[in-house]
Scaffold this motif. Structure first.
Motif, short mmCIF file in Angstrom:
data_model
loop_
_atom_site.label_atom_id
_atom_site.label_comp_id
_atom_site.label_asym_id
_atom_site.label_seq_id
_atom_site.Cartn_x
_atom_site.Cartn_y
_atom_site.Cartn_z
N ALA A 276 7.08 -31.14 4.22
CA ALA A 276 7.26 -32.09 4.83
C ALA A 276 7.66 -31.97 6.07
O ALA A 276 8.16 -32.73 6.58
N ASP A 277 7.89 -30.56 6.77
CA ASP A 277 8.18 -30.90 7.63
C ASP A 277 7.78 -29.15 8.96
O ASP A 277 7.75 -28.48 7.90
N CYS A 278 7.54 -28.96 10.62
CA CYS A 278 7.30 -27.52 10.55
C CYS A 278 7.76 -27.95 12.17
O CYS A 278 7.91 -29.09 12.41
N SER A 279 8.16 -26.26 11.98
CA SER A 279 8.44 -26.46 13.94
C SER A 279 7.15 -26.48 14.87
O SER A 279 6.26 -26.12 14.22
N GLY A 280 8.08 -26.23 16.33
CA GLY A 280 7.00 -25.36 17.31
C GLY A 280 5.83 -23.89 16.65
O GLY A 280 7.54 -23.15 15.90
N PHE A 281 4.92 -23.18 17.24
CA PHE A 281 4.82 -22.05 17.03
C PHE A 281 5.72 -21.66 18.20
O PHE A 281 5.21 -22.06 19.57
N TYR A 282 6.48 -20.45 18.32
CA TYR A 282 6.97 -19.12 19.17
C TYR A 282 6.08 -18.17 18.97
O TYR A 282 6.41 -16.96 17.98
N GLN A 283 5.08 -17.40 19.73
CA GLN A 283 5.14 -16.51 19.62
C GLN A 283 4.33 -15.55 18.70
O GLN A 283 4.71 -14.74 17.80
N GLY A 284 3.82 -16.45 18.16
CA GLY A 284 2.96 -16.17 16.85
C GLY A 284 3.41 -16.77 15.39
O GLY A 284 3.23 -15.75 14.64
N TYR A 285 5.22 -16.81 15.29
CA TYR A 285 5.38 -17.99 14.85
C TYR A 285 5.81 -19.19 14.36
O TYR A 285 6.05 -20.09 15.12
N ALA A 286 6.41 -19.62 13.00
CA ALA A 286 6.53 -21.09 13.35
C ALA A 286 6.92 -20.89 12.08
O ALA A 286 7.31 -20.34 11.12
N LEU A 287 7.62 -22.27 12.10
CA LEU A 287 8.74 -22.34 10.84
C LEU A 287 8.35 -24.20 9.71
O LEU A 287 7.51 -24.66 10.13
N VAL A 288 7.91 -24.02 8.66
CA VAL A 288 7.69 -24.99 7.73
C VAL A 288 8.10 -24.99 6.58
O VAL A 288 8.29 -23.75 5.96
N LEU A 289 8.07 -26.06 6.36
CA LEU A 289 8.91 -27.40 5.33
C LEU A 289 8.42 -27.04 3.98
O LEU A 289 7.41 -28.79 4.92
N GLU A 290 7.97 -26.67 3.40
CA GLU A 290 7.29 -27.30 2.01
C GLU A 290 7.56 -28.56 1.43
O GLU A 290 9.06 -28.65 1.64
N LYS A 291 6.92 -28.75 0.48
CA LYS A 291 7.36 -30.69 -0.24
C LYS A 291 8.63 -29.98 -1.15
O LYS A 291 8.97 -30.70 -1.82
N ASP A 292 8.24 -28.84 -1.55
CA ASP A 292 8.94 -28.68 -2.56
C ASP A 292 10.41 -27.76 -1.96
O ASP A 292 11.38 -27.64 -3.19
N GLY A 293 10.64 -28.01 -0.74
CA GLY A 293 11.90 -28.12 -0.18
C GLY A 293 12.71 -26.81 0.35
O GLY A 293 13.56 -26.70 0.41
N MET A 294 11.42 -25.86 0.31
CA MET A 294 11.61 -24.43 0.36
C MET A 294 10.84 -24.45 2.49
O MET A 294 10.16 -24.47 2.23
N ALA A 295 11.53 -23.66 2.58
CA ALA A 295 11.29 -23.14 4.12
C ALA A 295 10.93 -22.05 4.75
O ALA A 295 11.17 -20.93 3.67
N TYR A 296 9.75 -21.68 5.28
CA TYR A 296 8.49 -20.05 5.35
C TYR A 296 8.94 -20.05 6.64
O TYR A 296 8.29 -20.91 7.58
N LEU A 297 8.89 -19.33 7.32
CA LEU A 297 8.22 -18.77 8.86
C LEU A 297 7.08 -18.02 8.38
O LEU A 297 6.66 -16.85 7.64
N VAL A 298 5.67 -18.30 9.52
CA VAL A 298 4.76 -18.09 9.21
C VAL A 298 3.80 -17.44 10.12
O VAL A 298 4.62 -17.97 11.22
N ASP A 299 2.25 -17.31 9.51
CA ASP A 299 2.54 -16.44 11.37
C ASP A 299 0.79 -17.27 11.62
O ASP A 299 1.49 -18.69 11.52
N ARG A 300 0.33 -17.04 13.02
CA ARG A 300 -0.42 -18.06 12.87
C ARG A 300 -2.26 -18.46 12.36
O ARG A 300 -2.21 -19.26 11.84
N ASP A 301 -1.70 -17.30 11.55
CA ASP A 301 -2.54 -17.76 10.16
C ASP A 301 -2.48 -18.22 8.86
O ASP A 301 -3.25 -18.36 7.68
N PHE A 302 -1.02 -18.64 9.00
CA PHE A 302 -0.81 -19.56 7.91
C PHE A 302 0.28 -18.73 7.14
O PHE A 302 0.09 -19.16 5.82
#
Length: 343
Positions: A276-302
């Motif tokens: 549903a949303d995502c941040s930009g990457f910073y030093q190998g990490y990004a935040l993603v918000l899935e459509k179920d309303g849960m956010a996770y920090l992910v690496d470059r390989d997601f």
């Protein structure tokens, strides 16, 4: 996969090559839960998103190659200066100034090790002869006037691969391992239009070809594995950034980093149909918000590297990631610490 404009997609594939575009950049969009013999894209995947990742990677290559070449020149200069200061300008052709001991990871005999160093020296002599045949003005001048070519002159004609071999045979006290054998893989990827953003440096035996763990890894708060090695910044593109930070002049690194941030801010980010949303990457990490309303920090390989956080939106500023839910905000830093705040 959906295609908004079939004619435009066909022109893009004709221009960019199907193999380079689709086969090279489809991986983040494939359904990992699908167990069929073929491949299936995540529902809602758009052709334009794969093309966006392809274009983003092209810009990455254009940016990184400039500073890899600058660093290559710096490395050559440092090697030539340090070696010549210790052993003299013409003594790089003597086996005595190299390490002839066989290391445990070198699968060769003592005779083979000396033979390998002799092959390096022979290769340097061959390069001098080749440059003389081309009437290289600097090399010709020193050979004709002094009877030898100083190392600081010769290094300009040597490839980064040869410099890496030269490094590997230096005595331990003379050796600076940062970037040894490492930059060549990324330089070649940039030069030959190969995928860069998730490229891993591997040895011939497919084991990681890693840079040393530096104090900078700890300062950045990069998580470590069970062997106490940082899980990022060892044999990936982030490691190149660490090498840049360590070895480039401050002005050059600052210019590089500003260009990298600008590239990230240009909007060439990759949105998944599951987000549903995502941040930009910073030093190998990004935040993603899935459509179920849960956010996770992910690496470059997601890959998810944190537990989920209930969220309405996610954002990122430098090394700080923000998960917002109503009036409450949770901040994740590079060390993955959590700091909840309420407005």
């Amino acid at each position: 996969m959906t295609i908004a404009d079939a004619a435009c997609a066909k022109r893009t594939i004709d221009l960019e090559n199907y193999y380079n575009l689709i086969n090279g950049y489809k991986q983040p969009f494939l359904d990992s839960t699908y167990s069929g013999s073929d491949e299936r894209y995540i529902s809602g995947t758009k052709f334009e998103e794969i093309h966006s990742l392809y274009l983003f990677d092209r810009e990455l290559r254009n940016l990184f190659i400039r500073y890899i070449l600058e660093l290559e020149n710096n490395v050559k200069s440092v090697l030539a200066h340090d070696f010549s200061a210790k052993y003299g300008h013409e003594n790089y052709l003597k086996i005595a100034h190299f390490d002839i001991s066989v290391k445990r990871w070198e699968k060769m005999t003592a005779s083979q090790k000396i033979g390998a160093i002799s092959a390096l020296i022979s290769g340097l002599q061959h390069e001098i002869a080749r440059q003389l045949s081309k009437n290289n003005p600097m090399i010709s001048h020193y050979m004709l006037e002094y009877g030898y070519v100083p190392l600081w002159v010769l290094v300009n004609a040597l490839s980064l691969g040869t410099i890496g071999i030269f490094y590997s045979y230096l005595k331990q006290k003379d050796q600076n391992d940062i970037g040894r054998h490492f930059l060549t893989i990324y330089r070649n990827a940039c030069a030959h239009d190969e995928r860069l953003y998730n490229l891993k440096s591997l040895r011939n035996n497919m084991k990681p070809n890693s840079i040393r763990t530096l104090s900078l890894h700890g300062k950045l708060g990069i998580p470590v594995n069970s062997s106490n090695n940082p899980i990022y910044g060892k044999n990936d593109l982030f490691a190149i950034i660490i090498i840049f930070k360590t070895m480039l002049p401050k002005k050059s690194f600052d210019t590089f980093f500003m260009a990298l941030k600008k590239l990230d801010e240009q909007g060439n980010r990759v949105d998944s149909p599951e987000w549903a949303d995502c941040s930009g990457f910073y030093q190998g990490y990004a935040l993603v918000l899935e459509k179920d309303g849960m956010a996770y920090l992910v690496d470059r390989d997601f890959n998810k590297v944190t537990e989920g956080y209930p969220a309405d939106s996610v954002s990122q500023a430098g090394g700080m990631f923000c998960v917002a839910k109503g009036d409450e905000q949770t901040f994740l830093y590079m060390g993955l610490q959590e700091t909840p705040e309420s407005n």
